[in-house]
Design an enzyme around this catalytic site. Structure first.
Site, PDB file in Angstrom:
ATOM      1  N   VAL A   1      75.578  60.322  66.816  1.00 31.52           N
ATOM      2  CA  VAL A   1      76.894  60.881  67.109  1.00 31.52           C
ATOM      3  C   VAL A   1      77.901  60.493  66.031  1.00 31.52           C
ATOM      4  O   VAL A   1      78.079  59.302  65.738  1.00 31.52           O
ATOM      5  CB  VAL A   1      77.383  60.361  68.481  1.00 31.52           C
ATOM      6  CG1 VAL A   1      78.800  60.843  68.753  1.00 31.52           C
ATOM      7  CG2 VAL A   1      76.442  60.809  69.585  1.00 31.52           C
ATOM      8  N   CYS A   2      78.545  61.497  65.444  1.00 32.04           N
ATOM      9  CA  CYS A   2      79.587  61.305  64.419  1.00 32.04           C
ATOM     10  C   CYS A   2      79.046  60.400  63.298  1.00 32.04           C
ATOM     11  O   CYS A   2      78.008  60.709  62.723  1.00 32.04           O
ATOM     12  CB  CYS A   2      80.848  60.758  65.091  1.00 32.04           C
ATOM     13  SG  CYS A   2      82.273  60.741  64.022  1.00 32.04           S
ATOM     14  N   GLN A   3      79.709  59.285  63.013  1.00 31.48           N
ATOM     15  CA  GLN A   3      79.212  58.390  61.962  1.00 31.48           C
ATOM     16  C   GLN A   3      77.808  57.886  62.331  1.00 31.48           C
ATOM     17  O   GLN A   3      76.968  57.659  61.456  1.00 31.48           O
ATOM     18  CB  GLN A   3      80.184  57.209  61.820  1.00 31.48           C
ATOM     19  CG  GLN A   3      79.826  56.229  60.730  1.00 31.48           C
ATOM     20  CD  GLN A   3      80.612  54.935  60.860  1.00 31.48           C
ATOM     21  OE1 GLN A   3      80.967  54.514  61.970  1.00 31.48           O
ATOM     22  NE2 GLN A   3      80.918  54.315  59.737  1.00 31.48           N
TER      23      GLN A   3
ATOM     24  N   GLY B   1      75.674  59.671  63.629  1.00 22.47           N
ATOM     25  CA  GLY B   1      74.800  60.772  63.209  1.00 22.47           C
ATOM     26  C   GLY B   1      74.457  60.638  61.733  1.00 22.47           C
ATOM     27  O   GLY B   1      73.320  60.921  61.314  1.00 22.47           O
TER      28      GLY B   1
END
Lengths: 353, 355
Positions: free
Chosen positions: A144-146, A148
């Site tokens: 998820v986000c960073q 990811g």
């Protein structure tokens, strides 16, 4: 000619006044303990990192376990913000077997942690633990986000351990100019910041995030809640979200230094020149099935920064999934509950046979 | 129906009452006013250090201040801004009844509006920065007074300087930008060099650090003022645009009919204007410069502070950093060795199984 609608104006103001009085009572009795409430067990810990295993909610969960890696910024319970808007609970109900990494709150003793420590250390150890526990050689990774970005890097370095990769609102191509963070990040002297602070204070980062939408996030949000202050559910949801927004861990100095310099400023991941510890990161090593999910109205990670991932990997089985929400809406919106969770679960189940 | 005086008074009184109610409701959440105490120091450097101490004490508070606990306080502050926008709207509406002309209106609101903008932008910033950003003209006057005392002869000869300063005091935001730019150029050519000059004698290093501290502070404050200037300039321009657009909408009978509608229009116009500013390379570069200079200032200040603390029986930050590094390296080594051992044992087990 009517310049001002007096009746309507007075009515609006009297309504507001009434709400205020009722709101006092609501605020005095607000009780917020619902975040992070889906049942889970601590199964592994190392320094400040904790690995939790969620209690499956179906009799026969997916045989391939899924590890969720959240960003270092803010806390992972966004995905389990409240029971009726919990992406985690939803995925469990759809039959996934979930683990999640909780990064904790870095203190000064963590200022020398590097991206290598996070990716080849903590994530790899969590992966190893799960593989041993399930007596299997591969697991699914959902970043998820960073988190990811970290998951993508991990999958490129250790592809043999990853069955399927799911990325959500994940920045990959940092050359873009569309998001303000991408623009501002290029002008930051991060060396000087880290040398001065050690760890970058989470609240300092929050100040920057609020500047991205100064009137919406610093003013209208609060005026808006006053208009609904007599409705306990809305106030409770607001307070829960407010708590999450400002629950911002400090960022380990050497990690954010490398993240800003190598990615935001030099875009090394896409250029193929990124080095994490002794590993050179080549996105072409990613051959497993990939589901790349991005938010159409994301002001933190613009879609143009997420979409290119599919062009840089070797996976033949790769999908792109655009959701018409913002960055946070990806986890808490009704669309997230109705569409995103079922789609992720279905995709993972199909690829985990 | 025209926006008559009675209606203005009635709604105005109502808003005031509501404002008072909110403030009394806010009650104990108000923090104690931390006014800087007057001092009797005559030593310039002591004075200087005290000021630095204050600024950083406040700055540090910012980083510990933003929490969910003060969401309520933020709501109240949001409401405060809401009331200020109402005052602006109320006054703007008085133009429609011919009580005021647009020129007077804009002139009057330039200063007040700027203070309101300052309040808005600073509410969510660290307390130390809030104090720097609030009442920008007042602060700038103090800043200029300080520098004037320190550099009087230089200041007196700078005609362009004075012109910009005059414009600035008259509320022209371009004046602020011109002033800070000119100031910086001249400072670097003259006094900046003095502050970076090598010193002599027993306390050479200490003096050099102190002088460097002044230099970093000067640069930080100068950039802070350019930064404020660009923020307020957009605020003022937006205010002017909103006023003009409102007048045009009025001609067509399409103006916001209630305060709620006006407020929506007001904040969205501002958001648009600031998003445009924040998206420019110039702003991104200025923001980067501001952050960088604040770091240089803090770094130097921390160094001076550490020097003072050396005589006390407590570890300094530098010593702790060294310790953290040692612990980090040792931990990493232990982890690697443990992993190697685990792999070796695994291989051994596999070999035994095969045998």
């Amino acid at each position: 000619m009517e310049f001002i609608n007096i009746d309507k104006t007075i009515k609006e103001m009297m309504d507001m006044q009434n709400k205020m009085y009722k709101g006092m009572n609501v605020l005095m009795n607000i009780d917020d303990r619902e975040s992070d409430a889906t049942e889970k067990e601590l199964v592994y810990e190392e320094d400040k990192m904790k690995l939790y295993h969620y209690k499956p909610l179906v009799k026969k969960p997916c045989k391939v376990p899924t590890l969720i890696v959240y960003a270092l910024v803010n806390r992972q319970y966004m995905m389990d913000i409240q029971q009726d808007r919990s992406l985690i609970k939803n995925l469990l109900e759809q039959g996934l077997d979930l683990y999640i990494v909780d990064w904790g709150y870095p203190t000064k003793e963590d200022m020398y942690l590097t991206m290598d420590d996070y990716i080849n250390g903590y994530i790899d150890n969590a992966v190893e633990y799960i593989l041993e526990e399930h007596k299997t050689k591969e697991l699914n990774l959902l970043g998820v986000c960073q988190g990811g970005t970290f998951s993508t890097i991990y999958s490129a370095i250790h592809p043999e351990k990853i069955k399927n990769l799911v990325t959500m609102v994940t920045p990959i191509d940092f050359s873009k100019d569309e998001g303000l963070l991408f623009k501002w990040g290029k002008y930051l002297n991060i060396d000087n910041m880290v040398d001065t602070y050690g760890n970058i204070p989470g609240d300092l980062m929050n100040t920057g995030y609020m500047m991205l939408k100064p009137f919406q996030l610093m003013l209208d949000k609060y005026v808006g809640i006053l208009e609904n202050i007599d409705t306990p559910d809305i106030v409770r949801n607001f307070m829960r979200m407010e708590k999450w927004i400002f629950d911002s861990p400090d960022q380990a100095g050497d990690t954010i230094r490398q993240f800003i310099k190598d990615l935001y400023q030099e875009n090394k991941l896409v250029k193929g020149t990124l080095e994490i510890g002794k590993h050179k990161v080549d996105l072409k090593n990613i051959k497993m099935p990939l589901l790349n999910i991005y938010a159409k109205y994301d002001h933190l990670v613009p879609p143009s920064a997420s979409i290119p991932l599919n062009d840089h990997v070797s996976s033949k089985d790769k999908e792109m999934y655009e959701v018409s929400v913002g960055h946070i809406g990806m986890y808490v919106s009704s669309k997230s509950q109705k569409e995103v969770a079922p789609r992720i679960a279905k995709w993972i189940q199909q690829k985990s046979v | 129906m025209y926006f008559n005086e009675n209606f203005t008074n009635m709604i105005g009184t109502w808003m005031d009452t509501q404002n008072k109610m909110l403030k009394s409701w806010q009650g104990t959440s108000n923090k104690e006013d931390n006014k800087s105490k007057k001092n009797g120091y005559t030593d310039y450097f002591k004075n200087w250090m005290e000021m630095n101490n204050d600024i950083f004490a406040h700055n540090m508070k910012l980083f510990g201040d933003i929490s969910s606990e003060n969401a309520f306080e933020k709501m109240m502050k949001g409401m405060d801004t809401y009331h200020k926008v109402y005052d602006f709207w109320k006054d703007m509406s008085s133009m429609t009844s011919g009580q005021k002309n647009i020129g007077d209106f804009l002139q009057y609101w330039k200063t007040d509006y700027m203070n309101n903008m300052a309040d808005h932008f600073t509410t969510y910033l660290p307390e130390s920065l809030q104090n720097i950003l609030k009442d920008p003209l007042e602060l700038y006057k103090t800043y200029v007074n300080t520098t004037e005392k320190f550099m009087e002869p230089w200041m007196e000869n700078m005609k362009a300087f004075q012109e910009s300063a005059n414009k600035m005091y008259a509320g022209d935001q371009n004046g602020v930008l011109e002033y800070t730019k000119l100031w910086r150029e001249n400072y670097e050519k003259t006094f900046g060099k003095i502050f970076n000059m090598p010193m002599m004698g027993m306390s050479k290093a200490d003096y050099e650090e102190a002088m460097k501290g002044i230099d970093t502070w000067m640069k930080y404050m100068n950039t802070m003022n350019s930064f404020n200037g660009s923020i307020y300039q957009v605020g003022i321009e937006t205010m002017e645009n909103i006023t003009k657009n409102y007048m045009e909408l009025l001609q067509k009978g399409e103006q916001p009919k209630t305060f709620k509608e006006f407020y929506e229009y007001w904040w969205k116009e501002n958001e648009k204007a600031y998003t445009a500013l924040f998206n420019t390379d110039e702003f991104a570069s200025l923001l980067g410069q501001l952050v960088d200079e604040s770091m240089c200032f803090k770094k130097n200040f921390d160094k001076i502070l550490e020097k003072r603390l050396e005589i006390f029986p407590i570890p300094t930050n530098t010593e702790m950093k060294s310790l953290y590094k040692t612990v980090y390296n040792l931990k990493k080594e232990v982890k690697e060795l443990k992993k190697e051992l685990k792999d070796m044992n695994k291989n051994q087990e596999n070999k035994s199984k095969k045998a």
